[in-house]
Design an enzyme around this catalytic site. Sequence first.
Site, PDB file in Angstrom:
ATOM      1  N   SER A 174     -10.509  23.507  20.261  1.00 24.64           N
ATOM      2  CA  SER A 174      -9.624  23.545  19.120  1.00 24.64           C
ATOM      3  C   SER A 174     -10.105  23.621  17.763  1.00 24.64           C
ATOM      4  CB  SER A 174      -8.801  22.123  19.184  1.00 24.64           C
ATOM      5  OG  SER A 174      -9.581  21.368  18.893  1.00 24.64           O
ATOM      6  N   GLY A 175     -11.301  24.512  17.726  1.00 23.12           N
ATOM      7  CA  GLY A 175     -11.697  24.908  16.261  1.00 23.12           C
ATOM      8  C   GLY A 175     -10.860  26.547  15.908  1.00 23.12           C
ATOM      9  N   ILE A 176     -11.451  27.006  14.933  1.00 21.57           N
ATOM     10  CA  ILE A 176     -10.924  28.245  14.549  1.00 21.57           C
ATOM     11  C   ILE A 176     -10.610  29.421  15.551  1.00 21.57           C
ATOM     12  CG2 ILE A 176     -12.564  29.374  13.565  1.00 21.57           C
ATOM     13  CD1 ILE A 176     -11.059  30.559  11.481  1.00 21.57           C
ATOM     14  N   GLN A 201     -16.637  24.660   4.300  1.00 19.49           N
ATOM     15  CA  GLN A 201     -16.353  24.442   2.787  1.00 19.49           C
ATOM     16  C   GLN A 201     -16.245  26.032   2.144  1.00 19.49           C
ATOM     17  OE1 GLN A 201     -19.546  22.134   1.047  1.00 19.49           O
ATOM     18  NE2 GLN A 201     -18.919  20.289   2.155  1.00 19.49           N
ATOM     19  N   GLY A 202     -17.188  26.507   2.180  1.00 20.35           N
ATOM     20  CA  GLY A 202     -17.394  27.975   1.417  1.00 20.35           C
ATOM     21  C   GLY A 202     -16.352  28.793   1.658  1.00 20.35           C
ATOM     22  N   GLU A 205     -21.541  34.031  -2.417  1.00 14.00           N
ATOM     23  CA  GLU A 205     -22.590  33.132  -1.578  1.00 14.00           C
ATOM     24  C   GLU A 205     -23.934  34.108  -1.511  1.00 14.00           C
ATOM     25  OE1 GLU A 205     -21.537  30.772   1.419  1.00 14.00           O
ATOM     26  OE2 GLU A 205     -19.426  30.262   0.345  1.00 14.00           O
ATOM     27  N   HIS A 223     -29.234  24.450   7.084  1.00 10.95           N
ATOM     28  CA  HIS A 223     -28.532  24.830   5.676  1.00 10.95           C
ATOM     29  C   HIS A 223     -29.409  24.205   4.911  1.00 10.95           C
ATOM     30  CE1 HIS A 223     -25.922  24.728   2.662  1.00 10.95           C
ATOM     31  NE2 HIS A 223     -25.086  25.628   3.258  1.00 10.95           N
ATOM     32  N   ARG A 239     -30.357  32.034   3.331  1.00 10.98           N
ATOM     33  CA  ARG A 239     -30.630  30.513   3.943  1.00 10.98           C
ATOM     34  C   ARG A 239     -31.893  30.370   4.413  1.00 10.98           C
ATOM     35  NH1 ARG A 239     -24.764  29.247   6.310  1.00 10.98           N
ATOM     36  NH2 ARG A 239     -23.706  29.039   4.496  1.00 10.98           N
ATOM     37  N   HIS A 255     -27.776  23.724  11.208  1.00 14.34           N
ATOM     38  CA  HIS A 255     -26.296  24.195  10.654  1.00 14.34           C
ATOM     39  C   HIS A 255     -25.453  25.000  11.637  1.00 14.34           C
ATOM     40  CE1 HIS A 255     -23.177  24.665   7.850  1.00 14.34           C
ATOM     41  NE2 HIS A 255     -23.481  25.985   7.739  1.00 14.34           N
ATOM     42  N   ARG A 307     -27.665  34.659  10.197  1.00 15.62           N
ATOM     43  CA  ARG A 307     -26.211  34.968   9.794  1.00 15.62           C
ATOM     44  C   ARG A 307     -26.049  34.962   8.380  1.00 15.62           C
ATOM     45  NH1 ARG A 307     -21.643  30.497   9.057  1.00 15.62           N
ATOM     46  NH2 ARG A 307     -23.428  29.317   8.110  1.00 15.62           N
TER      47      ARG A 307
HETATM   48  C1  LIG Z   1     -20.284  21.557   7.206  1.00 11.05           C
HETATM   49  C2  LIG Z   1     -20.150  22.951   7.798  1.00 11.05           C
HETATM   50  C3  LIG Z   1     -19.796  23.968   6.904  1.00 11.05           C
HETATM   51  C4  LIG Z   1     -19.577  25.295   7.247  1.00 11.05           C
HETATM   52  N1  LIG Z   1     -19.037  26.292   6.530  1.00 11.05           N
HETATM   53  C5  LIG Z   1     -18.831  27.482   6.761  1.00 11.05           C
HETATM   54  C6  LIG Z   1     -18.280  28.405   5.826  1.00 11.05           C
HETATM   55  O1  LIG Z   1     -18.021  28.219   4.638  1.00 11.05           O
HETATM   56  N2  LIG Z   1     -17.801  29.669   6.378  1.00 11.05           N
HETATM   57  C7  LIG Z   1     -18.173  30.012   7.573  1.00 11.05           C
HETATM   58  O2  LIG Z   1     -18.135  31.267   7.915  1.00 11.05           O
HETATM   59  N3  LIG Z   1     -18.878  29.146   8.351  1.00 11.05           N
HETATM   60  C8  LIG Z   1     -19.154  27.843   7.974  1.00 11.05           C
HETATM   61  N4  LIG Z   1     -19.510  27.124   8.919  1.00 11.05           N
HETATM   62  C9  LIG Z   1     -19.588  27.398  10.273  1.00 11.05           C
HETATM   63  C10 LIG Z   1     -18.260  27.530  11.087  1.00 11.05           C
HETATM   64  O3  LIG Z   1     -17.529  26.459  10.548  1.00 11.05           O
HETATM   65  C11 LIG Z   1     -18.268  27.266  12.291  1.00 11.05           C
HETATM   66  O4  LIG Z   1     -19.269  28.289  12.877  1.00 11.05           O
HETATM   67  C12 LIG Z   1     -16.905  27.766  13.230  1.00 11.05           C
HETATM   68  O5  LIG Z   1     -16.076  26.628  12.557  1.00 11.05           O
HETATM   69  C13 LIG Z   1     -17.063  27.504  14.822  1.00 11.05           C
HETATM   70  O6  LIG Z   1     -15.804  27.500  15.055  1.00 11.05           O
HETATM   71  P1  LIG Z   1     -15.459  27.189  16.607  1.00 11.05           P
HETATM   72  O7  LIG Z   1     -14.087  27.622  16.950  1.00 11.05           O
HETATM   73  O8  LIG Z   1     -16.465  28.337  17.289  1.00 11.05           O
HETATM   74  O9  LIG Z   1     -15.975  25.926  17.047  1.00 11.05           O
HETATM   75  P2  LIG Z   1     -15.394  24.574  16.423  1.00 11.05           P
HETATM   76  O10 LIG Z   1     -14.532  24.564  15.156  1.00 11.05           O
HETATM   77  O11 LIG Z   1     -16.841  23.439  16.101  1.00 11.05           O
HETATM   78  O12 LIG Z   1     -14.686  24.005  17.663  1.00 11.05           O
HETATM   79  C14 LIG Z   1     -15.262  23.401  18.825  1.00 11.05           C
HETATM   80  C15 LIG Z   1     -14.027  22.878  19.784  1.00 11.05           C
HETATM   81  O13 LIG Z   1     -14.787  22.810  21.000  1.00 11.05           O
HETATM   82  C16 LIG Z   1     -14.585  21.445  21.649  1.00 11.05           C
HETATM   83  N5  LIG Z   1     -15.445  21.330  22.715  1.00 11.05           N
HETATM   84  C17 LIG Z   1     -16.850  21.427  22.697  1.00 11.05           C
HETATM   85  N6  LIG Z   1     -17.588  20.942  23.817  1.00 11.05           N
HETATM   86  C18 LIG Z   1     -16.585  20.654  24.575  1.00 11.05           C
HETATM   87  C19 LIG Z   1     -16.119  20.274  26.108  1.00 11.05           C
HETATM   88  N7  LIG Z   1     -17.215  20.098  26.866  1.00 11.05           N
HETATM   89  N8  LIG Z   1     -14.857  19.816  26.526  1.00 11.05           N
HETATM   90  C20 LIG Z   1     -13.980  20.070  25.845  1.00 11.05           C
HETATM   91  N9  LIG Z   1     -13.908  20.401  24.492  1.00 11.05           N
HETATM   92  C21 LIG Z   1     -15.227  20.757  23.873  1.00 11.05           C
HETATM   93  C22 LIG Z   1     -14.657  20.513  20.488  1.00 11.05           C
HETATM   94  O14 LIG Z   1     -13.954  19.205  20.552  1.00 11.05           O
HETATM   95  C23 LIG Z   1     -14.119  21.336  19.347  1.00 11.05           C
HETATM   96  O15 LIG Z   1     -12.384  21.265  19.493  1.00 11.05           O
HETATM   97  C24 LIG Z   1     -19.793  25.593   8.578  1.00 11.05           C
HETATM   98  C25 LIG Z   1     -20.112  24.503   9.564  1.00 11.05           C
HETATM   99  C26 LIG Z   1     -20.484  23.469   9.067  1.00 11.05           C
HETATM  100  C27 LIG Z   1     -20.746  22.241  10.118  1.00 11.05           C
END
Ligand SMILES: Cc1cc2nc3c(=O)[nH]c(=O)nc-3n(C[C@H](O)[C@H](O)[C@H](O)COP(=O)(O)OP(=O)(O)OC[C@H]3O[C@@H](n4cnc5c(N)ncnc54)[C@H](O)[C@@H]3O)c2cc1C
Length: 540
Positions: free
Chosen positions: A12-14, A49-50, A115, A236, A282, A343, A378
């Site tokens: 449930s990320g982006i 954040q960024g 950035e 990071h 980075r 990171h 990246r």
């Molecule tokens: C502190 C921080 C700052 C950042 N800043 C930036 C920025 O400014 N700009 C940028 O472009 N990127 C940034 N990033 C990177 C970026 O945020 C991530 O790469 C991106 O949000 C990943 O999105 P996602 O949907 O792939 O995964 P996530 O947002 O991590 O979501 C993963 C989901 O999968 C679920 N999941 C995992 N394993 C399982 C499983 N086995 N069963 C069920 N559910 C599971 C988790 O519970 C979660 O809901 C940052 C990252 C961090 C940690």
Amino acid sequence: MERRYDFLIIGSGIAGLFYALEVAAKNPQAKLAIVTKKAEKDTSTNRAQGGIAAVLSGTDSVEAHINDTLKAGAGLCHRDVVETVVETGPSVIEELVGYGVKFTRVDGRFDLGREGGHSTNRVVHAADLTGREIERALVAACHQKADQIDFYRDHIVLDLITYPSGDREICAGAFVFSEQGRVFDAFYAPVTMLATGGLGQLYFHTTNPKIATGDGVAIAYRAGVSAANLEFVQFHPTTLYTPGRWPFLISEAVRGEGGILKTIDGRRIMENAHPLKDLATRDIVARTIDKELKESGEEYVLLDVTHLDSDHIRKRFPYIYKECLRRGFDIIQRSIPVVPSAHYSCGGVLSTIKGKTELEGLYVAGEVAATGMHGANRLASNSLLEAVVMAKLASEKSTEYFKQNGLPEVIPVENSLHSSLHYPREKVLITHNRRQLQRVMSDFVGIVRTEDRLNLALEKIHRIKDVIEQYYLATPATYGVVELRNMAWVAELMVKSALIRHESRGLHYIEDFPHTDDAYLKDTIIKGKLSKRDQNGITP
Ligand SMILES: Cc1cc2nc3c(=O)[nH]c(=O)nc-3n(C[C@H](O)[C@H](O)[C@H](O)COP(=O)(O)OP(=O)(O)OC[C@H]3O[C@@H](n4cnc5c(N)ncnc54)[C@H](O)[C@@H]3O)c2cc1C
């Protein structure tokens, strides 16, 4: 219990949320399940954040963003993928706005930040809590579609359900476990989207939340899908140094606004390290700090913003300012102690930019995927961009697949789940092995590597993997066991990837081979059992 859906979305990320909204809009009759192992907002997305990089100003150009991305990627980006992502960028930003995301604006226009590695201002942000705002808006938009989308929180995916059909292997959903409810479910769906995020928790110091245990890579690999470029882990450079407390990231945008890295006695660290100085990418900044810390024996370096306009700092970085203050650092008055932390993973499940994998019916999006966008490193703020573009393209591709394919009434499942519910009496084995694995990865597979240390790491990882595999088969029923099992599988793949790249490039720096070597100008691919093609990559 058995549950049937049209689309199963894991994460449930982006990536997962945006994909769900796009699929729901394209298939108004379809039923979707979003399965997530904790609460909806326990994601890396929520911590970003960024911001998101996109070409949105008259002084910027698609070509410039492409070139900056290719330069950071150190020769390994796939140009066609980068072009697709950068060109689609502005339209997905508008779509995010349409789903309710409120980005910071000045006089009605997006306020574009800058950035490291970017040649101009192109980072759309919501103050310094961009991810939190995106997560808030997308979760709310998904809840508004409650007639189509069911949420399953506190449900962890263990493995994919697959079945053979002629000479093809097909994904039919996933086995899911809820520790709270103490139930195992089989979620069946013709389309499964794996959007499980990154793997920072494999390291001792990380900016990633607890959920980032590399589950998606392990789950896909066990189902036969290849993994790519896992040696490229981005550290990071600037995480707040507060030992024993949850690491807090000081966004790269702080250096973008004029922050300067210094040693404890005030010497500028980046002065002679790179022509871009504090705005270098980075990998260069993290390695320079790592070297500085190894040489000085100190535990942290300083990031100084005391020379900048204090009102501007408070306004531009309200969250960073307040969180540092809460931890005892007034960044207007004194420099911030920082250390590098794991990171972002540039590698992951091998896939196209449309999310297609080697397993029919399985799509991926976001940090879990390796598409060729980031190459060996990246560029800041390109990951949210890739995740959202990929989710959009995957929604189109998988809708096509959905319209032509269904699941049989009875699925001849070959892999099955343990039906017994055992609980381990002693959790100490899990916490001990998790810590040990994080230490091995941090000490031997960190910013600077050697062949000897990597081989030692592999030996130790095999031992942990053997123990946990036995343990998993006997007592599968805690999240700790499930995650540690995945972490051990992924750690092995990461070290194997690092061992076969006999050169230093981007984020992979190995003292035995300190230079780039064009013989290695290819992706690293650890082939899964479904890999049929003779992939053009470095393979073991
Ligand atoms: C502190 C921080 C700052 C950042 N800043 C930036 C920025 O400014 N700009 C940028 O472009 N990127 C940034 N990033 C990177 C970026 O945020 C991530 O790469 C991106 O949000 C990943 O999105 P996602 O949907 O792939 O995964 P996530 O947002 O991590 O979501 C993963 C989901 O999968 C679920 N999941 C995992 N394993 C399982 C499983 N086995 N069963 C069920 N559910 C599971 C988790 O519970 C979660 O809901 C940052 C990252 C961090 C940690």
